[in-house]
Design a protein around this motif. Structure first.
Motif, PDB file in Angstrom:
ATOM      1  N   GLY A 224       0.809  -1.196   0.000  1.00 30.34           N
ATOM      2  CA  GLY A 224       0.000   0.000   0.000  1.00 30.34           C
ATOM      3  C   GLY A 224       0.850   1.256   0.000  1.00 30.34           C
ATOM      4  N   HIS A 225       0.311   2.284   0.668  1.00 26.61           N
ATOM      5  CA  HIS A 225       0.991   3.579   0.669  1.00 26.61           C
ATOM      6  C   HIS A 225       1.663   3.861   1.997  1.00 26.61           C
ATOM      7  N   GLN A 226       1.938   2.803   2.767  1.00 26.62           N
ATOM      8  CA  GLN A 226       2.571   3.015   4.057  1.00 26.62           C
ATOM      9  C   GLN A 226       3.932   3.673   3.879  1.00 26.62           C
ATOM     10  N   ILE A 227       4.237   4.647   4.743  1.00 27.02           N
ATOM     11  CA  ILE A 227       5.513   5.362   4.651  1.00 27.02           C
ATOM     12  C   ILE A 227       6.639   4.461   5.120  1.00 27.02           C
ATOM     13  N   ILE A 228       7.741   4.473   4.370  1.00 24.43           N
ATOM     14  CA  ILE A 228       8.920   3.687   4.757  1.00 24.43           C
ATOM     15  C   ILE A 228       9.948   4.648   5.337  1.00 24.43           C
ATOM     16  N   ASN A 229      10.232   4.487   6.619  1.00 28.31           N
ATOM     17  CA  ASN A 229      11.250   5.338   7.238  1.00 28.31           C
ATOM     18  C   ASN A 229      12.488   4.562   7.643  1.00 28.31           C
ATOM     19  N   ASN A 230      12.386   3.240   7.663  1.00 26.21           N
ATOM     20  CA  ASN A 230      13.529   2.438   8.103  1.00 26.21           C
ATOM     21  C   ASN A 230      14.517   2.244   6.946  1.00 26.21           C
ATOM     22  N   LEU A 231      15.069   3.355   6.464  1.00 25.89           N
ATOM     23  CA  LEU A 231      15.972   3.291   5.313  1.00 25.89           C
ATOM     24  C   LEU A 231      17.256   2.540   5.636  1.00 25.89           C
ATOM     25  N   ALA A 232      17.607   2.474   6.911  1.00 24.68           N
ATOM     26  CA  ALA A 232      18.845   1.781   7.287  1.00 24.68           C
ATOM     27  C   ALA A 232      18.754   0.290   7.028  1.00 24.68           C
ATOM     28  N   ASP A 233      17.536  -0.212   6.874  1.00 28.88           N
ATOM     29  CA  ASP A 233      17.371  -1.640   6.604  1.00 28.88           C
ATOM     30  C   ASP A 233      17.423  -1.962   5.111  1.00 28.88           C
ATOM     31  N   LEU A 234      17.531  -0.932   4.275  1.00 28.98           N
ATOM     32  CA  LEU A 234      17.611  -1.167   2.837  1.00 28.98           C
ATOM     33  C   LEU A 234      19.052  -1.427   2.431  1.00 28.98           C
ATOM     34  N   ASP A 235      19.242  -2.240   1.416  1.00 30.78           N
ATOM     35  CA  ASP A 235      20.583  -2.539   0.909  1.00 30.78           C
ATOM     36  C   ASP A 235      20.904  -1.538  -0.192  1.00 30.78           C
ATOM     37  N   VAL A 236      21.966  -0.740   0.029  1.00 28.65           N
ATOM     38  CA  VAL A 236      22.299   0.300  -0.940  1.00 28.65           C
ATOM     39  C   VAL A 236      22.565  -0.289  -2.324  1.00 28.65           C
ATOM     40  N   GLY A 237      23.044  -1.521  -2.364  1.00 33.54           N
ATOM     41  CA  GLY A 237      23.336  -2.135  -3.657  1.00 33.54           C
ATOM     42  C   GLY A 237      22.099  -2.461  -4.467  1.00 33.54           C
ATOM     43  N   ASP A 238      20.939  -2.549  -3.794  1.00 32.04           N
ATOM     44  CA  ASP A 238      19.703  -2.882  -4.500  1.00 32.04           C
ATOM     45  C   ASP A 238      18.931  -1.653  -4.957  1.00 32.04           C
ATOM     46  N   LEU A 239      19.421  -0.474  -4.638  1.00 30.82           N
ATOM     47  CA  LEU A 239      18.705   0.748  -4.991  1.00 30.82           C
ATOM     48  C   LEU A 239      19.202   1.312  -6.313  1.00 30.82           C
ATOM     49  N   SER A 240      18.314   2.023  -6.975  1.00 30.21           N
ATOM     50  CA  SER A 240      18.696   2.645  -8.242  1.00 30.21           C
ATOM     51  C   SER A 240      19.613   3.836  -7.953  1.00 30.21           C
ATOM     52  N   PRO A 241      20.411   4.258  -8.940  1.00 29.84           N
ATOM     53  CA  PRO A 241      21.333   5.386  -8.743  1.00 29.84           C
ATOM     54  C   PRO A 241      20.646   6.648  -8.246  1.00 29.84           C
ATOM     55  N   GLN A 242      19.385   6.871  -8.624  1.00 27.33           N
ATOM     56  CA  GLN A 242      18.716   8.091  -8.200  1.00 27.33           C
ATOM     57  C   GLN A 242      18.299   8.057  -6.735  1.00 27.33           C
ATOM     58  N   HIS A 243      18.361   6.868  -6.118  1.00 27.00           N
ATOM     59  CA  HIS A 243      17.975   6.748  -4.713  1.00 27.00           C
ATOM     60  C   HIS A 243      19.162   6.447  -3.807  1.00 27.00           C
ATOM     61  N   ARG A 244      20.350   6.678  -4.300  1.00 30.55           N
ATOM     62  CA  ARG A 244      21.531   6.465  -3.465  1.00 30.55           C
ATOM     63  C   ARG A 244      22.624   7.434  -3.873  1.00 30.55           C
ATOM     64  N   ARG A 245      23.530   7.676  -2.945  1.00 30.91           N
ATOM     65  CA  ARG A 245      24.692   8.524  -3.211  1.00 30.91           C
ATOM     66  C   ARG A 245      25.842   7.912  -2.434  1.00 30.91           C
ATOM     67  N   GLU A 246      26.990   7.666  -3.075  1.00 29.76           N
ATOM     68  CA  GLU A 246      28.093   6.986  -2.414  1.00 29.76           C
ATOM     69  C   GLU A 246      29.392   7.766  -2.558  1.00 29.76           C
ATOM     70  N   GLY A 247      30.203   7.719  -1.507  1.00 26.19           N
ATOM     71  CA  GLY A 247      31.539   8.296  -1.517  1.00 26.19           C
ATOM     72  C   GLY A 247      32.548   7.203  -1.236  1.00 26.19           C
ATOM     73  N   SER A 248      33.795   7.586  -1.010  1.00 22.08           N
ATOM     74  CA  SER A 248      34.839   6.580  -0.779  1.00 22.08           C
ATOM     75  C   SER A 248      34.624   5.814   0.515  1.00 22.08           C
ATOM     76  N   ASP A 249      34.076   6.485   1.532  1.00 18.44           N
ATOM     77  CA  ASP A 249      33.861   5.804   2.806  1.00 18.44           C
ATOM     78  C   ASP A 249      32.508   6.140   3.421  1.00 18.44           C
TER      79      ASP A 249
END
Length: 519
Positions: A224-249
């Motif tokens: 449904g339309h439930q808000i997702i706030n637990n972003l820390a549980d998402l795997d950055v590798g599974d997200l599209s480039p527009q939903h992630r930003r990465e640096g060296s560390d």
């Protein structure tokens, strides 16, 4: 001529007697040697026993320090004690003397932050561990080798420049000494480390700043339309480039369920020679102050260069002295610091001299806030008190005491209110002129764990609070002018009409870098 038989017999008897005496002497020597060896073996056995007892005692102290350090680390925003970091074995050990533990509260409170004084653990709070503490006690984590920075002049800010009248929330101070170190010398009874309540659970020990690890695999998507706030549980590798930003560390994750409207980038990494206990921006946002071991430092936000370093050279050089809280005056000319020696120092930044020294607190000072007119300072301490000080007279004019350690304070933009967060999970609001308790925000709508940060909205009628329960709550305060004040017979927030209007969830850990965001 053959000797007489009696003479021969006597000779033989003499020989036997001599042999017997000789053997008897040897037996005596053997017995003496054996007795000496038995005595030596007994001494060795006793020494081995003593070494074993010493080893057991050392191991126990080590495990306690590790637990304390892990708890403090968790309190500072590190991963929970059950998370395995940097290849280190998961914690299974002793409850950290939780960085000092205080009073009541869930077991995940800064374990004893207030309860265990610095002598007990980390120079202050257990930095022990915060996650704090439990296996080995490695030196406090460092951001990296500090680069030689240029010192420049600092003349303050023009009156009113860049001011919006609001006060940013004070970052939770690690009230526990950031890590094992020298004990305090001649500073009176040790004060608590980072404030925390005494839980009965164990905490892992402190380690060098943990490296940012990849979050666990994502949980099943919400329907449904439930808000997702637990972003820390998402795997950055599974997200599209527009939903992630990465640096060296580092990396940042943007909520995939809503349009991206922000960008994040790492602007500066400000290296220090010791643990950084607190940070605070100036009112105009041009400078940031940090508190570490024995000194406070001010950096230019635009270029990341150190503007000045403030250190009291008159203080005893033995042992550690962590600066637990810092706060700029509204005009940017002064910086107030609160330290483990229970002293508040107000520095003239331009001349690097101490303008005021306030004494009165009995434990570490974890939070400071200037009034908007720059005339008063509020301080919160592990001694369970909030104190207000007058800059002009150099005196304390109000002392407010509560049942548990104070972790954070804030003065309203108009200066008529002072708020404080505590280890007892409550937020209290007083009349700053008379010391009357106007509000106690807790109960069913309140936090479920210690409160470590409070801040007023620019309008002074709203308040936000952050807690170890990983939530931020926004409160609408009742109007103090309506005459309804909390008295001895009023213990319920509901009678005053104030209420929690919003709860923000989704926090997992805290970070300590300087980030830049843009819309």
């Amino acid at each position: 001529m053959v000797p007489a038989p009696n003479s021969r017999l006597n000779e033989l008897l003499d020989q036997v007697r001599q042999e017997f005496d000789s053997q008897q002497n040897r037996t005596g020597e053997y017995e003496s040697n054996m007795a000496q060896q038995v005595s030596e073996m007994e001494l060795v056995r006793q020494k081995v026993y003593n070494l074993e007892q010493n080893q057991i005692a050392i191991k126990q102290r080590y495990e306690e320090d590790v637990a304390r350090l892990r708890h403090e680390l968790e309190a500072r925003g590190g991963p929970p004690s059950h998370v395995n970091i940097s290849g280190l074995p998961p914690h299974a050990g002793i409850s950290q003397p939780q960085p000092p533990s205080i009073g009541h509260g869930p077991s995940n409170l800064f374990g004893g932050i207030m309860a265990n004084p610095p002598g007990q653990g980390a120079p202050g709070l257990v930095p022990p561990t915060q996650d704090q503490q439990q296996q080995q006690v490695p030196p406090p984590h460092q951001m990296g080798a500090s680069q030689p920075l240029q010192q420049g002049t600092f003349g303050g800010y023009p009156p009113g420049h860049g001011m919006n009248g609001g006060y940013n929330p004070q970052p939770p101070q690690t009230t526990a000494s950031p890590g094992p170190g020298k004990g305090r010398v001649n500073r009176g009874p040790p004060g608590p480390s980072t404030p925390h309540q005494a839980p009965s659970s164990s905490y892992p020990d402190a380690r060098p700043s943990p490296q940012l690890g990849r979050p666990p695999s994502p949980q099943p998507p919400h329907q449904g339309h439930q808000i997702i706030n637990n972003l820390a549980d998402l795997d950055v590798g599974d997200l599209s480039p527009q939903h992630r930003r990465e640096g060296s560390d580092w990396f940042a994750i943007f909520n995939p369920r809503i349009p991206r409207v922000l960008d994040v980038d790492l602007k500066h990494t400000l290296n220090h020679d010791s643990v950084v206990c607190c940070v605070r921006f100036s009112q105009d946002g041009r400078h940031v102050a940090t508190g570490c071991n024995r000194s406070a430092q001010i950096f230019d936000v635009a270029n990341g260069q150190q503007v000045t370093k403030l250190q009291d050279e008159s203080v005893d050089k033995d042992g550690d002295l962590y600066i637990r809280s810092v706060c700029f005056s509204p005009d940017g000319k002064y910086l107030a610091t609160g330290a483990e020696d229970k002293q508040i120092r107000v520095w003239d930044i331009a001349s690097r001299t101490i303008r005021n020294t306030f004494s009165g607190h009995e434990q570490d000072i974890y939070s400071l806030d200037f009034s908007r007119d720059g005339k008063h300072i509020a301080s919160g301490s592990g001694d369970r008190s909030v104190r207000l000080w007058d800059i002009e007279t150099g005196r304390e004019f109000l002392c407010l005491t509560i049942e548990d350690g104070v972790t954070t304070v804030a003065i309203s933009p108009g200066g008529e209110l002072v708020a404080a967060g505590s280890l007892d999970k409550s937020v209290r609001v007083w009349d700053a002129r008379h010391g009357t308790l106007l509000e106690r925000l807790d109960g069913a709508e309140g936090h479920k764990d210690s409160v470590y940060s409070v801040a007023f909205a620019p309008n002074g009628r709203s308040l936000v609070s952050g807690s170890l329960d990983k939530t931020i709550k926004m409160w609408d305060l009742d109007n103090p002018s309506n005459g309804r004040m909390m008295g001895p017979g009023l213990a319920s927030r509901d009678r005053l009409g104030s209420k929690c209007v919003k709860t923000f969830e989704g926090h997992k850990v805290r970070t300590g870098l300087d980030w830049e965001t843009s819309a």
